[in-house]
Design an enzyme around this catalytic site. Sequence first.
Site, PDB file in Angstrom:
ATOM      1  N   THR A   1     -11.240   9.970  -2.779  1.00  0.00           N
ATOM      2  CA  THR A   1     -11.265   8.985  -2.111  1.00  0.00           C
ATOM      3  C   THR A   1     -11.757   9.807  -0.857  1.00  0.00           C
ATOM      4  OG1 THR A   1     -10.528   7.133  -0.247  1.00  0.00           O
ATOM      5  CG2 THR A   1      -9.153   9.247  -1.211  1.00  0.00           C
TER       6      THR A   1
ATOM      7  N   GLU B   1      -5.056   5.874  -3.656  1.00  0.00           N
ATOM      8  CA  GLU B   1      -3.529   6.494  -2.911  1.00  0.00           C
ATOM      9  C   GLU B   1      -2.526   6.217  -4.358  1.00  0.00           C
ATOM     10  OE1 GLU B   1      -5.849   6.335  -1.057  1.00  0.00           O
ATOM     11  OE2 GLU B   1      -6.609   8.017   0.242  1.00  0.00           O
TER      12      GLU B   1
ATOM     13  N   LYS C   1     -15.724  -0.213   6.376  1.00  0.00           N
ATOM     14  CA  LYS C   1     -16.036  -0.422   4.355  1.00  0.00           C
ATOM     15  C   LYS C   1     -16.987  -1.120   4.208  1.00  0.00           C
ATOM     16  CE  LYS C   1     -12.640   0.105   0.763  1.00  0.00           C
ATOM     17  NZ  LYS C   1     -11.602  -0.136  -0.152  1.00  0.00           N
TER      18      LYS C   1
ATOM     19  N   TRP D   1     -16.592   3.440   1.008  1.00  0.00           N
ATOM     20  CA  TRP D   1     -16.313   3.441   1.765  1.00  0.00           C
ATOM     21  C   TRP D   1     -17.827   4.234   3.276  1.00  0.00           C
ATOM     22  CZ3 TRP D   1     -12.099   2.287   4.255  1.00  0.00           C
ATOM     23  CH2 TRP D   1     -11.301   2.016   3.568  1.00  0.00           C
TER      24      TRP D   1
HETATM   25  P1  ADP Z   1      -9.618  -0.349  -3.145  1.00  0.00           P
HETATM   26  O1  ADP Z   1     -10.707  -0.440  -2.690  1.00  0.00           O
HETATM   27  O2  ADP Z   1     -10.053   0.227  -4.496  1.00  0.00           O
HETATM   28  O3  ADP Z   1      -8.669  -0.812  -3.717  1.00  0.00           O
HETATM   29  P2  ADP Z   1      -9.458   2.399  -1.408  1.00  0.00           P
HETATM   30  O4  ADP Z   1      -8.926   3.554  -1.537  1.00  0.00           O
HETATM   31  O5  ADP Z   1     -11.340   2.753  -1.497  1.00  0.00           O
HETATM   32  O6  ADP Z   1      -9.181   1.710  -2.711  1.00  0.00           O
HETATM   33  O7  ADP Z   1      -9.400   1.670  -0.056  1.00  0.00           O
HETATM   34  C1  ADP Z   1      -7.844   0.832   0.001  1.00  0.00           C
HETATM   35  C2  ADP Z   1      -8.270   0.730   1.539  1.00  0.00           C
HETATM   36  O8  ADP Z   1      -9.173  -0.534   1.062  1.00  0.00           O
HETATM   37  C3  ADP Z   1      -7.196  -0.332   2.068  1.00  0.00           C
HETATM   38  O9  ADP Z   1      -6.277   0.583   2.438  1.00  0.00           O
HETATM   39  C4  ADP Z   1      -7.609  -1.161   3.271  1.00  0.00           C
HETATM   40  O10 ADP Z   1      -7.452  -0.494   3.894  1.00  0.00           O
HETATM   41  C5  ADP Z   1      -8.565  -1.580   2.192  1.00  0.00           C
HETATM   42  N1  ADP Z   1      -8.338  -2.467   2.072  1.00  0.00           N
HETATM   43  C6  ADP Z   1      -7.606  -2.968   0.433  1.00  0.00           C
HETATM   44  N2  ADP Z   1      -7.887  -4.343  -0.437  1.00  0.00           N
HETATM   45  C7  ADP Z   1      -7.296  -5.337   1.113  1.00  0.00           C
HETATM   46  C8  ADP Z   1      -7.429  -6.280   0.895  1.00  0.00           C
HETATM   47  N3  ADP Z   1      -7.197  -7.252   0.246  1.00  0.00           N
HETATM   48  N4  ADP Z   1      -7.738  -6.788   2.664  1.00  0.00           N
HETATM   49  C9  ADP Z   1      -7.956  -5.772   3.237  1.00  0.00           C
HETATM   50  N5  ADP Z   1      -8.100  -4.383   3.194  1.00  0.00           N
HETATM   51  C10 ADP Z   1      -8.117  -3.912   2.202  1.00  0.00           C
END
Ligand code: ADP
Length: 542
Positions: A186, A331, A439, A444
Site C-alpha cells: 500500500t 492492512e 484517494k 492512493w
Molecule cells: P481499500 O481501498 O481496498 O479498502 P486501501 O488500503 O487502499 O484499501 O484504503 C483504505 C482506506 O480507504 C481507509 O483507511 C479509508 O481512508 C478509505 N476507505 C475505505 N473504505 C471507505 C469507505 N467506505 N468510506 C470512506 N473511506 C473509505
Amino acid sequence: MLGLMQSQPLLISSLIDFAERHHGEGEIVSRRVEGDIHRCTYRDIAGRSRQVANALDAMKLAFGDRVATLAWNGYRHLELYFGVSGSGRVLHTLNPRLHPDQIVWIANHSEDQVLCFDMTFLPIVKAVHARCTTIKHFIALCDAASLPADSGIPGLQSYEAWMGGQASKYTWPEFDENTASSMCYTSGTTGNPKAALYSHRSTILHAWASAMPDSLNMSARDSVLPVVPMFHVNAWGLPYSAAMTGAKMVFPGPAMDGKSIFDLIESEKVTFAAGVPTVWQMMLGHMQQGGLRFSTLKRTVIGGSACPPAMIAAFNDDYGVEVLHAWGMTEMSPLGTVCTLKNKHLAMDANQKMAVRIKQGRGIYGVDMKIIDEQGDELPWDGKAYGDLLVKGPWVIREYFKGEGGAPLVNGWFPTGDVATIDPDGYLQITDRSKDVIKSGGEWISSIDVENIAMAHPAVAMAACIGMKHPKWDERPVVVVVKKPGAEVSREELLGFFEGKTAKWQIPDDVIFIDAIPLGATGKMQKVKLRETLKDYQLPTA
Ligand code: ADP
C-alpha cells in the site's frame, strides 16, 4: 484439558479442494485481454492450479518465495492465487497503475522471483525488467502463439506453455496455517510503500467472516463480479470467499468501462458486484443514458472511498439493488465493517434508513474497533464523539513486511489513519482522515510525494498538496505553492515539471499560488486551515 477435535491447519489449498469437490461445475467466466469471453469451472481451475504448483516446483522455487503478478481479474490470475499460495509460495499482486519506478522499488523490496503478467502490461515489463534484480522468470499470461517474438525480455515464456505440460495431479503440502500466503503493498501512507503480508489463516478467517449474511452474504446461488482488481487487497478477498461458498465468478479483465461492466452483469446473470464508487458512477451514467435496467443484480458492495448518498439512493430506489457500504483497508485484508440494517431499522421510513445506510457499517465478528481522543482515551459510542479509529483482529496486520515503517501497533491496536464516530448500535461513520493522502478513483496519491516533486522545482519555496472533492474521482490533488522571492514559474510549467516523475493520474489537477502557507507552532503545514482558506475553490473542469 484440551478439546478432542481434529486439528487441521486453515490452508488456502483447502478452498480450491472444496470448490472442486462440492462445486466442480461452478462457473468461472472471464473477459480476457484477448477480447473474448472465456468459460471454465472450479474443476478446471483446481486442476490448472495444481499444474501451476508443479510448474513452480519444476523451477525449484523455494517455500516462501514470492511470485508476482501484474494482471487483471481473470481465470489465470485465479489459478495463480491457488497454485502459488497452495504450494507454499507467496503471491505478490503488483499494482500496474503505479509508476514504473515504484513497481521496480516494490518488486526489489519483496524480492520477487517470478513475474506473471498480462500482455496489456508488456510495455511496463519491458521498461522495468532490467531493474528488477531478483526476478529470474518472466511469464506472459497467454498461449505460446500469442507470445511476441522479440520482446527483449530474457527467457520470456507463455503461461500456457509453462504450466500446460505439467501434471494436474499434485498433493498440496500441509504446513503451519500462519505461513505467509500473499502480499499487497500500500502506498497510502507516507514514506516508502509498505506491504501487508497475509497468512493462510488470516485469509481463510477473513473469507469466512466476509461470506456471512450480515457481511457480503455469499452463497452458491450467487454470480459474483469483482470489479475491484485482484491487485487491490486480493479483490477484497472475493476469490477466496467465492471458492468457499461455490459462487459463480465473473471477471471483467481489462474492460472496466460502464458499458462493458453492465453488459457482463446482464449476460452472466450477476447477482452481486463489488467495486469502488468511481466504477459505479460510470456504470450508472451508462444506464441512465440508455434507460437500462438490471435483470439479476441484487446487491453491490461499495467501498474504498465513501459511497455518496445519491449513489446509494440510485441503486436502491431506481434499480432495486441493495448497497452494502463497506469500510476496510489493505492492512485489514480488507474488510472491517459492512452496512446492513438491524431488525429495529426495518420499520423506519426511507429517510431514516438512508441515515443508517450512508454510514460505513457495523463491525463484523473478528474485527474489534475503538475511537480515541488525542490523549489516547477511548471515546463513547454515541454517534457524535469523533476520534482516531483503531482496530484489531486476526486479519489485521501486526507489522509491515520487513518491519518497514517501524512498529505500527499502539497497545496492540492498529491505528487506521481514519477519523470516525461510532453510534450506540455500533455503526461506524468515517468523518475524516488523519493520514496525509488523497484517494482518487480508489487509488492512493501521497501528498508528500507530490510536495517533494514540486519542491524540487527551483522556483518553489514551499508546496502543500491537498485533496479536492471531484464528482467522478472522489478526490483530486491540487498543489498550493509559495514561490521563492524573485523567482517565477507558471502553472503550466510546474504541472509539466511533474511529467515522467510520477504516474500520470497522480499529477495534480491544478497549481494554486499563494503568498504563505499557514504553519503551526512546530513549523508543520496546517492543511486544515489551508483547506478552509480554499473552501470556495473550484477544480478546473477540463
Ligand atoms: P481499500 O481501498 O481496498 O479498502 P486501501 O488500503 O487502499 O484499501 O484504503 C483504505 C482506506 O480507504 C481507509 O483507511 C479509508 O481512508 C478509505 N476507505 C475505505 N473504505 C471507505 C469507505 N467506505 N468510506 C470512506 N473511506 C473509505
